[in-house]
Design a protein around this motif. Structure first.
Motif, PDB file in Angstrom:
ATOM      1  N   SER A  80      -5.155  -6.432  12.248  1.00  0.00           N
ATOM      2  CA  SER A  80      -4.381  -6.001  11.088  1.00  0.00           C
ATOM      3  C   SER A  80      -5.286  -5.395  10.019  1.00  0.00           C
ATOM      4  O   SER A  80      -4.948  -4.379   9.406  1.00  0.00           O
ATOM      5  CB  SER A  80      -3.590  -7.168  10.511  1.00  0.00           C
ATOM      6  OG  SER A  80      -2.962  -6.789   9.318  1.00  0.00           O
ATOM      7  N   LEU A  81      -6.434  -6.022   9.806  1.00  0.00           N
ATOM      8  CA  LEU A  81      -7.404  -5.471   8.847  1.00  0.00           C
ATOM      9  C   LEU A  81      -7.876  -4.082   9.275  1.00  0.00           C
ATOM     10  O   LEU A  81      -7.936  -3.150   8.469  1.00  0.00           O
ATOM     11  CB  LEU A  81      -8.609  -6.402   8.716  1.00  0.00           C
ATOM     12  CG  LEU A  81      -8.399  -7.705   7.964  1.00  0.00           C
ATOM     13  CD1 LEU A  81      -9.606  -8.609   8.132  1.00  0.00           C
ATOM     14  CD2 LEU A  81      -8.143  -7.421   6.515  1.00  0.00           C
ATOM     15  N   MET A  83      -6.380  -1.920  11.323  1.00  0.00           N
ATOM     16  CA  MET A  83      -5.284  -0.951  11.245  1.00  0.00           C
ATOM     17  C   MET A  83      -4.984  -0.564   9.796  1.00  0.00           C
ATOM     18  O   MET A  83      -4.746   0.602   9.502  1.00  0.00           O
ATOM     19  CB  MET A  83      -4.025  -1.510  11.915  1.00  0.00           C
ATOM     20  CG  MET A  83      -4.140  -1.699  13.386  1.00  0.00           C
ATOM     21  SD  MET A  83      -4.337  -0.132  14.223  1.00  0.00           S
ATOM     22  CE  MET A  83      -4.885  -0.671  15.795  1.00  0.00           C
ATOM     23  N   SER A  84      -5.005  -1.534   8.901  1.00  0.00           N
ATOM     24  CA  SER A  84      -4.706  -1.253   7.492  1.00  0.00           C
ATOM     25  C   SER A  84      -5.771  -0.360   6.870  1.00  0.00           C
ATOM     26  O   SER A  84      -5.455   0.555   6.108  1.00  0.00           O
ATOM     27  CB  SER A  84      -4.607  -2.553   6.700  1.00  0.00           C
ATOM     28  OG  SER A  84      -3.556  -3.338   7.183  1.00  0.00           O
ATOM     29  N   HIS A  89      -0.453   1.462   8.601  1.00  0.00           N
ATOM     30  CA  HIS A  89       0.112   0.331   7.871  1.00  0.00           C
ATOM     31  C   HIS A  89       1.192  -0.407   8.655  1.00  0.00           C
ATOM     32  O   HIS A  89       1.294  -1.632   8.566  1.00  0.00           O
ATOM     33  CB  HIS A  89       0.673   0.802   6.522  1.00  0.00           C
ATOM     34  CG  HIS A  89      -0.338   1.548   5.708  1.00  0.00           C
ATOM     35  ND1 HIS A  89      -1.512   0.973   5.288  1.00  0.00           N
ATOM     36  CD2 HIS A  89      -0.345   2.827   5.253  1.00  0.00           C
ATOM     37  CE1 HIS A  89      -2.202   1.855   4.607  1.00  0.00           C
ATOM     38  NE2 HIS A  89      -1.521   3.001   4.572  1.00  0.00           N
ATOM     39  N   GLY A  92      -0.499  -2.542  11.140  1.00  0.00           N
ATOM     40  CA  GLY A  92      -1.117  -3.656  10.421  1.00  0.00           C
ATOM     41  C   GLY A  92      -0.121  -4.749  10.093  1.00  0.00           C
ATOM     42  O   GLY A  92      -0.393  -5.932  10.254  1.00  0.00           O
ATOM     43  N   SER A  93       1.066  -4.348   9.655  1.00  0.00           N
ATOM     44  CA  SER A  93       2.089  -5.347   9.336  1.00  0.00           C
ATOM     45  C   SER A  93       2.632  -6.017  10.598  1.00  0.00           C
ATOM     46  O   SER A  93       2.951  -7.208  10.584  1.00  0.00           O
ATOM     47  CB  SER A  93       3.222  -4.709   8.528  1.00  0.00           C
ATOM     48  OG  SER A  93       3.834  -3.676   9.282  1.00  0.00           O
ATOM     49  N   SER A 131      -5.529 -14.138   8.506  1.00  0.00           N
ATOM     50  CA  SER A 131      -4.256 -13.517   8.869  1.00  0.00           C
ATOM     51  C   SER A 131      -3.237 -13.489   7.744  1.00  0.00           C
ATOM     52  O   SER A 131      -2.422 -12.564   7.672  1.00  0.00           O
ATOM     53  CB  SER A 131      -3.644 -14.249  10.063  1.00  0.00           C
ATOM     54  OG  SER A 131      -4.482 -14.148  11.177  1.00  0.00           O
ATOM     55  N   ALA A 135      -5.696 -10.216   5.260  1.00  0.00           N
ATOM     56  CA  ALA A 135      -5.003  -9.085   5.876  1.00  0.00           C
ATOM     57  C   ALA A 135      -3.843  -8.559   5.028  1.00  0.00           C
ATOM     58  O   ALA A 135      -3.741  -7.345   4.818  1.00  0.00           O
ATOM     59  CB  ALA A 135      -4.536  -9.458   7.279  1.00  0.00           C
ATOM     60  N   LEU A 139      -3.795  -4.871   3.277  1.00  0.00           N
ATOM     61  CA  LEU A 139      -2.655  -4.010   3.573  1.00  0.00           C
ATOM     62  C   LEU A 139      -1.997  -3.525   2.289  1.00  0.00           C
ATOM     63  O   LEU A 139      -1.713  -2.332   2.136  1.00  0.00           O
ATOM     64  CB  LEU A 139      -1.637  -4.762   4.442  1.00  0.00           C
ATOM     65  CG  LEU A 139      -0.355  -4.010   4.802  1.00  0.00           C
ATOM     66  CD1 LEU A 139      -0.678  -2.822   5.697  1.00  0.00           C
ATOM     67  CD2 LEU A 139       0.627  -4.939   5.480  1.00  0.00           C
ATOM     68  N   SER A 142      -4.302  -1.015   0.524  1.00  0.00           N
ATOM     69  CA  SER A 142      -4.495   0.274   1.181  1.00  0.00           C
ATOM     70  C   SER A 142      -3.256   1.172   1.122  1.00  0.00           C
ATOM     71  O   SER A 142      -3.361   2.362   1.381  1.00  0.00           O
ATOM     72  CB  SER A 142      -4.910   0.070   2.633  1.00  0.00           C
ATOM     73  OG  SER A 142      -3.882  -0.568   3.353  1.00  0.00           O
TER      74      SER A 142
END
Length: 160
Positions: A80-81, A83-84, A89, A92-93, A131, A135, A139, A142
């Motif tokens: 997730s980190l 991807m964000s 996004h 990430g979510s 998590s 994260a 998110l 960003s």
């Protein structure tokens, strides 16, 4: 723990009560006749070794399953980190939601199997911080455009 093996047409069972107890079950015992015990030496050595190793391997696998789910929770938080920070996004979510599912099931499985230890507790705390703390914060940071609903969600998150 109960394990069965077939060797030369005979069924052997291994029942664990302290030391291993090897019992030969013949067709007569299936028809409600008393079980016939055999000496340890009558069972082939290779069968004894493989049954013992399989039993130990299965025990280790079962004991490690909740920690494996906790590690998957931590991995989802790290993904997730990543991807964000790279602008994905939605992914990430989704990884945060998947980390939540892993977190629920690792706790339930550990309680069901009655497995608890200091490493699992510390690993679970680390996974929860990554998590569900770092994260979501990365998110939210960003995302370039903040909306009113996003502000409400991040204010209400600690209250829930």
């Amino acid at each position: 723990c109960f394990t069965a093996a077939i060797h030369q047409g005979k069924v052997f069972s291994v029942d664990k009560h302290g030391e291993r107890d090897y019992i030969k079950i013949t067709m007569a015992t299936i028809q409600n006749e008393p079980q016939q015990r055999t000496a340890f030496s009558q069972m082939p050595t290779s069968t004894n070794i493989y049954l013992a190793k399989a039993d130990e391997w299965l025990h280790k696998l079962i004991r490690g399953t909740p920690n494996g789910l906790t590690l998957s929770n931590l991995t989802c938080g790290l993904f997730s980190l990543i991807m964000s920070m790279n602008g994905f996004h939605r992914f990430g979510s989704l990884f945060i939601l998947l980390a939540g599912v892993c977190d629920v099931f690792d706790g339930r499985l550990a309680r069901y199997l009655k497995i608890e230890g200091p490493m699992g507790a510390q690993l679970d705390s680390l996974a929860d911080i990554v998590s569900f703390g770092v994260a979501p914060a990365i998110l939210a940071h960003s995302i370039s455009q903040w909306s009113f609903l996003m502000i409400i969600a991040f204010v209400a998150y600690p209250l829930g």
